[in-house]
Design a protein around this motif. Sequence first.
Motif, PDB file in Angstrom:
ATOM      1  N   GLU B 230       0.851  -1.204   0.000  1.00  0.00           N
ATOM      2  CA  GLU B 230       0.000   0.000   0.000  1.00  0.00           C
ATOM      3  C   GLU B 230       0.880   1.245   0.000  1.00  0.00           C
ATOM      4  O   GLU B 230       0.625   2.202  -0.728  1.00  0.00           O
ATOM      5  CB  GLU B 230      -0.923  -0.023   1.220  1.00  0.00           C
ATOM      6  CG  GLU B 230      -1.869   1.170   1.300  1.00  0.00           C
ATOM      7  CD  GLU B 230      -1.341   2.274   2.194  1.00  0.00           C
ATOM      8  OE1 GLU B 230      -1.264   3.422   1.715  1.00  0.00           O
ATOM      9  OE2 GLU B 230      -0.988   2.000   3.361  1.00  0.00           O
ATOM     10  N   ALA B 231       1.937   1.216   0.798  1.00  0.00           N
ATOM     11  CA  ALA B 231       2.837   2.370   0.859  1.00  0.00           C
ATOM     12  C   ALA B 231       3.473   2.616  -0.506  1.00  0.00           C
ATOM     13  O   ALA B 231       3.561   3.752  -0.970  1.00  0.00           O
ATOM     14  CB  ALA B 231       3.905   2.150   1.924  1.00  0.00           C
ATOM     15  N   PHE B 235       2.888   5.791  -2.767  1.00  0.00           N
ATOM     16  CA  PHE B 235       4.064   6.572  -3.141  1.00  0.00           C
ATOM     17  C   PHE B 235       4.039   6.880  -4.638  1.00  0.00           C
ATOM     18  O   PHE B 235       4.381   7.976  -5.067  1.00  0.00           O
ATOM     19  CB  PHE B 235       5.330   5.815  -2.774  1.00  0.00           C
ATOM     20  CG  PHE B 235       6.592   6.458  -3.285  1.00  0.00           C
ATOM     21  CD1 PHE B 235       7.074   7.614  -2.700  1.00  0.00           C
ATOM     22  CD2 PHE B 235       7.273   5.921  -4.350  1.00  0.00           C
ATOM     23  CE1 PHE B 235       8.217   8.221  -3.182  1.00  0.00           C
ATOM     24  CE2 PHE B 235       8.417   6.519  -4.838  1.00  0.00           C
ATOM     25  CZ  PHE B 235       8.892   7.667  -4.243  1.00  0.00           C
ATOM     26  N   LEU B 236       3.612   5.901  -5.425  1.00  0.00           N
ATOM     27  CA  LEU B 236       3.555   6.101  -6.873  1.00  0.00           C
ATOM     28  C   LEU B 236       2.332   6.905  -7.294  1.00  0.00           C
ATOM     29  O   LEU B 236       2.131   7.169  -8.475  1.00  0.00           O
ATOM     30  CB  LEU B 236       3.527   4.751  -7.592  1.00  0.00           C
ATOM     31  CG  LEU B 236       4.803   3.937  -7.571  1.00  0.00           C
ATOM     32  CD1 LEU B 236       4.581   2.589  -8.217  1.00  0.00           C
ATOM     33  CD2 LEU B 236       5.933   4.671  -8.271  1.00  0.00           C
ATOM     34  N   GLY B 237       1.509   7.298  -6.300  1.00  0.00           N
ATOM     35  CA  GLY B 237       0.319   8.079  -6.641  1.00  0.00           C
ATOM     36  C   GLY B 237      -0.832   7.210  -7.108  1.00  0.00           C
ATOM     37  O   GLY B 237      -1.788   7.692  -7.694  1.00  0.00           O
ATOM     38  N   LEU B 238      -0.732   5.899  -6.870  1.00  0.00           N
ATOM     39  CA  LEU B 238      -1.787   4.996  -7.331  1.00  0.00           C
ATOM     40  C   LEU B 238      -2.554   4.376  -6.171  1.00  0.00           C
ATOM     41  O   LEU B 238      -3.421   3.554  -6.370  1.00  0.00           O
ATOM     42  CB  LEU B 238      -1.180   3.874  -8.185  1.00  0.00           C
ATOM     43  CG  LEU B 238      -0.663   4.319  -9.539  1.00  0.00           C
ATOM     44  CD1 LEU B 238       0.288   3.292 -10.114  1.00  0.00           C
ATOM     45  CD2 LEU B 238      -1.820   4.544 -10.485  1.00  0.00           C
ATOM     46  N   GLY B 239      -2.196   4.754  -4.966  1.00  0.00           N
ATOM     47  CA  GLY B 239      -2.851   4.145  -3.810  1.00  0.00           C
ATOM     48  C   GLY B 239      -3.919   5.052  -3.243  1.00  0.00           C
ATOM     49  O   GLY B 239      -4.828   5.470  -3.943  1.00  0.00           O
ATOM     50  N   VAL B 240      -3.742   5.365  -1.973  1.00  0.00           N
ATOM     51  CA  VAL B 240      -4.684   6.222  -1.274  1.00  0.00           C
ATOM     52  C   VAL B 240      -4.611   7.638  -1.868  1.00  0.00           C
ATOM     53  O   VAL B 240      -3.552   8.096  -2.261  1.00  0.00           O
ATOM     54  CB  VAL B 240      -4.319   6.250   0.225  1.00  0.00           C
ATOM     55  CG1 VAL B 240      -5.251   7.163   0.990  1.00  0.00           C
ATOM     56  CG2 VAL B 240      -4.367   4.836   0.792  1.00  0.00           C
ATOM     57  N   TRP B 247       0.735   6.738   5.009  1.00  0.00           N
ATOM     58  CA  TRP B 247       2.190   6.887   5.149  1.00  0.00           C
ATOM     59  C   TRP B 247       2.921   6.991   3.821  1.00  0.00           C
ATOM     60  O   TRP B 247       3.781   7.850   3.634  1.00  0.00           O
ATOM     61  CB  TRP B 247       2.747   5.730   5.986  1.00  0.00           C
ATOM     62  CG  TRP B 247       2.202   5.693   7.384  1.00  0.00           C
ATOM     63  CD1 TRP B 247       1.699   6.761   8.087  1.00  0.00           C
ATOM     64  CD2 TRP B 247       2.084   4.562   8.238  1.00  0.00           C
ATOM     65  NE1 TRP B 247       1.277   6.344   9.329  1.00  0.00           N
ATOM     66  CE2 TRP B 247       1.513   5.000   9.469  1.00  0.00           C
ATOM     67  CE3 TRP B 247       2.412   3.210   8.106  1.00  0.00           C
ATOM     68  CZ2 TRP B 247       1.268   4.144  10.531  1.00  0.00           C
ATOM     69  CZ3 TRP B 247       2.167   2.350   9.168  1.00  0.00           C
ATOM     70  CH2 TRP B 247       1.602   2.812  10.366  1.00  0.00           C
ATOM     71  N   GLY B 248       2.584   6.069   2.912  1.00  0.00           N
ATOM     72  CA  GLY B 248       3.269   6.078   1.613  1.00  0.00           C
ATOM     73  C   GLY B 248       3.005   7.375   0.873  1.00  0.00           C
ATOM     74  O   GLY B 248       3.879   7.952   0.238  1.00  0.00           O
ATOM     75  N   LEU B 249       1.766   7.835   0.993  1.00  0.00           N
ATOM     76  CA  LEU B 249       1.375   9.070   0.341  1.00  0.00           C
ATOM     77  C   LEU B 249       2.153  10.258   0.893  1.00  0.00           C
ATOM     78  O   LEU B 249       2.513  11.193   0.176  1.00  0.00           O
ATOM     79  CB  LEU B 249      -0.121   9.275   0.575  1.00  0.00           C
ATOM     80  CG  LEU B 249      -0.821  10.374  -0.202  1.00  0.00           C
ATOM     81  CD1 LEU B 249      -0.727  10.082  -1.680  1.00  0.00           C
ATOM     82  CD2 LEU B 249      -2.262  10.468   0.229  1.00  0.00           C
ATOM     83  N   MET B 250       2.433  10.212   2.200  1.00  0.00           N
ATOM     84  CA  MET B 250       3.163  11.320   2.817  1.00  0.00           C
ATOM     85  C   MET B 250       4.579  11.414   2.254  1.00  0.00           C
ATOM     86  O   MET B 250       5.228  12.454   2.350  1.00  0.00           O
ATOM     87  CB  MET B 250       3.213  11.135   4.338  1.00  0.00           C
ATOM     88  CG  MET B 250       1.837  11.250   4.990  1.00  0.00           C
ATOM     89  SD  MET B 250       1.842  10.805   6.736  1.00  0.00           S
ATOM     90  CE  MET B 250       2.522  12.278   7.463  1.00  0.00           C
ATOM     91  N   LEU B 251       5.054  10.298   1.678  1.00  0.00           N
ATOM     92  CA  LEU B 251       6.406  10.302   1.109  1.00  0.00           C
ATOM     93  C   LEU B 251       6.406  10.686  -0.360  1.00  0.00           C
ATOM     94  O   LEU B 251       7.457  10.859  -0.964  1.00  0.00           O
ATOM     95  CB  LEU B 251       7.020   8.902   1.241  1.00  0.00           C
ATOM     96  CG  LEU B 251       7.326   8.442   2.646  1.00  0.00           C
ATOM     97  CD1 LEU B 251       7.783   6.998   2.624  1.00  0.00           C
ATOM     98  CD2 LEU B 251       8.396   9.319   3.243  1.00  0.00           C
ATOM     99  N   SER B 252       5.231  10.780  -0.953  1.00  0.00           N
ATOM    100  CA  SER B 252       5.202  10.948  -2.407  1.00  0.00           C
ATOM    101  C   SER B 252       5.082  12.411  -2.788  1.00  0.00           C
ATOM    102  O   SER B 252       4.877  13.272  -1.955  1.00  0.00           O
ATOM    103  CB  SER B 252       4.024  10.184  -2.986  1.00  0.00           C
ATOM    104  OG  SER B 252       2.847  10.938  -2.812  1.00  0.00           O
ATOM    105  N   GLY B 253       5.166  12.648  -4.071  1.00  0.00           N
ATOM    106  CA  GLY B 253       4.899  13.969  -4.626  1.00  0.00           C
ATOM    107  C   GLY B 253       5.647  15.078  -3.925  1.00  0.00           C
ATOM    108  O   GLY B 253       6.870  15.174  -4.010  1.00  0.00           O
ATOM    109  N   ASP B 254       4.869  15.874  -3.204  1.00  0.00           N
ATOM    110  CA  ASP B 254       5.415  17.062  -2.585  1.00  0.00           C
ATOM    111  C   ASP B 254       6.600  16.826  -1.659  1.00  0.00           C
ATOM    112  O   ASP B 254       7.538  17.599  -1.655  1.00  0.00           O
ATOM    113  CB  ASP B 254       4.319  17.736  -1.764  1.00  0.00           C
ATOM    114  CG  ASP B 254       3.880  19.017  -2.434  1.00  0.00           C
ATOM    115  OD1 ASP B 254       4.433  19.302  -3.503  1.00  0.00           O
ATOM    116  OD2 ASP B 254       3.020  19.697  -1.882  1.00  0.00           O
ATOM    117  N   SER B 255       6.519  15.746  -0.879  1.00  0.00           N
ATOM    118  CA  SER B 255       7.531  15.602   0.162  1.00  0.00           C
ATOM    119  C   SER B 255       8.915  15.427  -0.439  1.00  0.00           C
ATOM    120  O   SER B 255       9.889  15.946   0.078  1.00  0.00           O
ATOM    121  CB  SER B 255       7.181  14.436   1.057  1.00  0.00           C
ATOM    122  OG  SER B 255       7.080  13.279   0.294  1.00  0.00           O
ATOM    123  N   SER B 256       8.995  14.716  -1.578  1.00  0.00           N
ATOM    124  CA  SER B 256      10.318  14.523  -2.167  1.00  0.00           C
ATOM    125  C   SER B 256      10.844  15.863  -2.668  1.00  0.00           C
ATOM    126  O   SER B 256      12.030  16.054  -2.859  1.00  0.00           O
ATOM    127  CB  SER B 256      10.255  13.504  -3.293  1.00  0.00           C
ATOM    128  OG  SER B 256       9.276  13.869  -4.223  1.00  0.00           O
TER     129      SER B 256
END
Lengths: 317, 297, 538
Positions: B230-231, B235-240, B247-256
């Motif tokens: 799920e993370a 992270f790839l923008g395909l999950g939540v 959590w994975g979303l918090m690492l994706s997109g903006d955070s990087s």
Amino acid sequence: MLAYAARRIALMIPTLLGVALITFFMLRVVPGDIVEVKMRSDGGYVTQELLASERARLGLDRPLVTQFGDWMQGLVTLDLGTSMWTGRPVAEEIGVRIGLTVQVALMAAVIAVLIAVPLGTISALFRDTWIDYVARIFTIAGLAVPSFWLGMLIILGLLTVFHWSPPVTYTPFFESPLKNISQLIWPALAVGYRYAAVVARMVRSSIIEVMKEDYIRTARAKGVFERMVVARHAMRNALLPAITVIGLEFAFLIGGLVVTEQVFNLNGIGRLFVEAVSRSDFILVQALVMLLAVVFVSMNLIVDMLYGVLDPRVRHG
Amino acid sequence: MSASTRDGPVMAWRRRNPVLGFIMAQPLGAAGLVVILVMAAAAIFANVVAPYDPEAIDFLAMLSPPSMEHPLGADAFGRDILTRIIYGARTALTIGFLSSFLGCTIGGLLGVTSAYFGGRVDLILQRFVDIVLSFPIIVLALVVVAVVGHRPIMGIDLNLIAAISIPIMPRAARVIRSAALAVRAMPYVDAARAGGYTHSHIILRHMAPNVLAPYLILLTAYIAQAILLEASLSFLGLGVSEPKPAWGLMLSGDSSNFYQEAPWMILFPGLAISLAVFAFNLFGDSLRDWLDPKFRT
Amino acid sequence: MTDHINSRNFSRRTALALPALGFSALSLPGHARAQGDGPPRRGGTLTYAVAAEPPTYDLHATSTFAVMHRVAPHYSTLLRYEAHNYPNVVGDVAESWTAADDRLSYTFKLHSNIRFHDGTPLTSEDVKASYDRLRAPPEGVVSNRLPSFQQIAAIETPDPLTVVFRMKAVDASIMDTFSSPWNSIFSAARLRADPNFPARNVMGSGPFRFVEHVAGSHWAGERFDGYFRDGHPYLDGFRAITMSPSAMVNALSGRQIMAEFRGFTPNERDRIVRALGEDSLVQESSWMLHMILTFNTKQKPFDDARVRRALSLAIDRWGGSQNLSRISQLGQVGGLVRPGSSWSATPEEMQKWPGYGRDMVANRAEAKRLLREAGHENLTFTLLDRNHQPYVTAGIFLIDQWRQIGVRVEHQQAELSAWYAAQGSGNFSALVDSFTQFSDDPTNVLVKYISSDRAEINVSGSTDRELDRLFDQQASTVDPVARKALVRQFETRLFDESYAVPILWWQRIVVMNRRVRGWTMAPTHMIYQDLGDVWLSA
């Protein structure tokens, strides 16, 4: 042995056919296709007729069965088709990127073996001592840390400590080994940790198993130094399951790079896959899925064959 | 690990009080269990424990470093990271548990059925398992998500759960099948058949309960896998989907994007993922040793 | 125009972006100073990044920068925008031109020394063949901006160096069509042999010849010695490298590339500037690109103008602009035309529109009242969005704004193809959309908002003949003052109905290595990309 191999290869065909069928139809049940993505991006102004004619040009208006038939026919003649996005042969799209992915995977495998074999062995020999506990925590953590996050930490670490970031454009190894390695070692480390963890666990448990076997006890009873026993007998037999895991994980690793290549901006198979999915370039997606499935199935086969060669007991299995 | 389970006093404990017995025999696993329970409590009581609303934007707190107001800092929208991690536990555990449950249950039933009937049914089911196994996990989940899209119901994305459970099914089927084969060989199964019970009755009442141990082990192990998956998908923008905390979303997109300026944005969510998966792995490993010392994956 | 290319000072940004990390605030060199200091220097290869792979090589067929940023250096257009003086128009292959008094015909004289890269001369035939392909594409050829050629009745070529365009009716935006970077001139001979020749081949008369395109890696061009402008281009060649936006930041910081021409986020800008120090050059502008909230007017309750207006009212555009512009590419508050352009409303005029007033307490109260009146106090719906930045930022922002008037919204982030599919089938409630054009001309921009039976690009499904009437009227009004008044009327009407409303306009932040000289910043990333004037300092 040969007959066994032939039977296994014959069994691969229905499996791969199943993969092809599932992939093909799964991709096409959803609304939306590449034509709109291609022609309307950035505010393009296109009519329905235009979209329809582009669909016709790409052959998307034909019955699905015909399209599937064409694809199968292509696969048999090793023609993977043409990317619907770039219009270049899929084989070419994959060809320019696969070297990088395979190199990262191989480097990760080397890193994994270098860490895992000594770690697993030590862990087994010092079983249930604090050394074992530390090693086990290290390996269980390896299974827990997402490789893409580890990748981010590596980049962040390099930036903070050395004010340096890995090169972003790919240099082939033979052009400049140093440049090449300085780019690819980091993703290899990021995915290699998990890989090492999996292998180390297998090495540990198989050494523990082997140590219990009769011939080891005999060797010990004869008074040979324990170290020699381990080296001569245990290692060789314990490595079999380890090789299995190394092989199987290698196939998984190529899949796992899908995420990690994003973090390191590597122009490899993983990024190609994510891009193809996001553009609905089905021809490319299905070719990549098939490629990964073939790698996986062949890896399975190779591992089994190796097993047969290395361990006479399973040859007739 | 398995050596200590053979000790006399531990066995005694195990009979009298399974929980205490587990703690004594498997201290590492018990530690994992504690972490899991803490996370579960945080997830259940998120609205009480968390200091803020996880979705509320606060422009005044944009990119705040860790402080008294925001112990783990705030993200680019000024949303409290601690709050989002706590609510994220809800997302991770729900999706992790439901996907693993769905995958292991359906896969397990397939495995038992396969073992029970044997012959042609077994052959066909195993071919099917082979096919699904040939897809790399993340690739399969990614394609499924891209294909089915998202369907959030009461904040839970059913399609995402389905996408994560599909790669789990064949793996569970494989393991449960081999355990069930041993059960199939037991005389009482044939006795039940002779007694005129229906196939489904025998499968559910006689065989399934006897593969409960490997099932539970798989369930725990795959919760960890599902959380990781799920993370990765998020992270790839395909999950939540944003603004749901995950959590994975918090690492994706903006955070990087904010790596250097706001390292807390990537540090803590990643730690949360790692800790959760670590805890489930630790617990799962120990559970395996404890429930069935002979059982090896 | 250039007054919108501002040079902000860095201290405000530094304060925001670097809290607590103890980075010493750099004295910031970055911002645009006079470019082109000293005489241009010849030589060198410009390396720059492009974020996506091109779906075709044919500029007529596409609208993505992924093609423009690679292909533009290889082609010429009839007219073009003057360097450092947008939106003034000058000739490209046209040496001079005249417009008839009634604006029903335009006559162009071409330069006599223009050659294609294969050595053949460029004549009026080539111009005609290219424009005929654009306005009446043969079978199998895609013309992406067909409506902009609607008013062209015929193209005549009295001699090899003269082209005459005859018009059906007055088209106030025709000069933008002639200057459009998309309307590249192809070789008539090549088109005769294969109408789709440009889709897979590059053969133009631009300053650079095509060398190679390696998929996923790079695109290379080299100086065309036969280019018709003496002394140009300055560069020996260029190399456009394909990479993701996050990689660009590192590549630019690490001096592995010299430029990127689309735009960075404020935060990416700060990172690059911090790494490059004195060697960075930052240029900022508003952008002809805006985020739109589109309702599905065929679906309940969005068929009710009160509901749509309430949802638009709830958006704190001024607050959003001020804060989101620090973390994303979202920028200024604007109406239907780019804020700061000659067609734009003043901020005072804007504040009269629903959702543009500065008193958010009053706005929210009014929004709640409208919802109550419409019987949808506890409205919940799903907002369809893309899974890209800054779309996601806009979506998160909108959902938070609506939460504050008691409206609960699910965020559905879709892949691009699913996003288009939902628009096409009308299977959505509300969506975050965007619109970009290469010019500020109102006809180019307002088309997004006219009735959907006239413009498929309007996905709200609305039909509004009053808007159509105003649109047609401004399209044939040549007097800028009268035309501007019509644009104001159009906007007022639109905001009353709110079928689709702007959220925020984007900001364009271009960061490059200071060595890159002679390039022109503009409020669109589609123009000034032929690189003919660009040079590299030592």
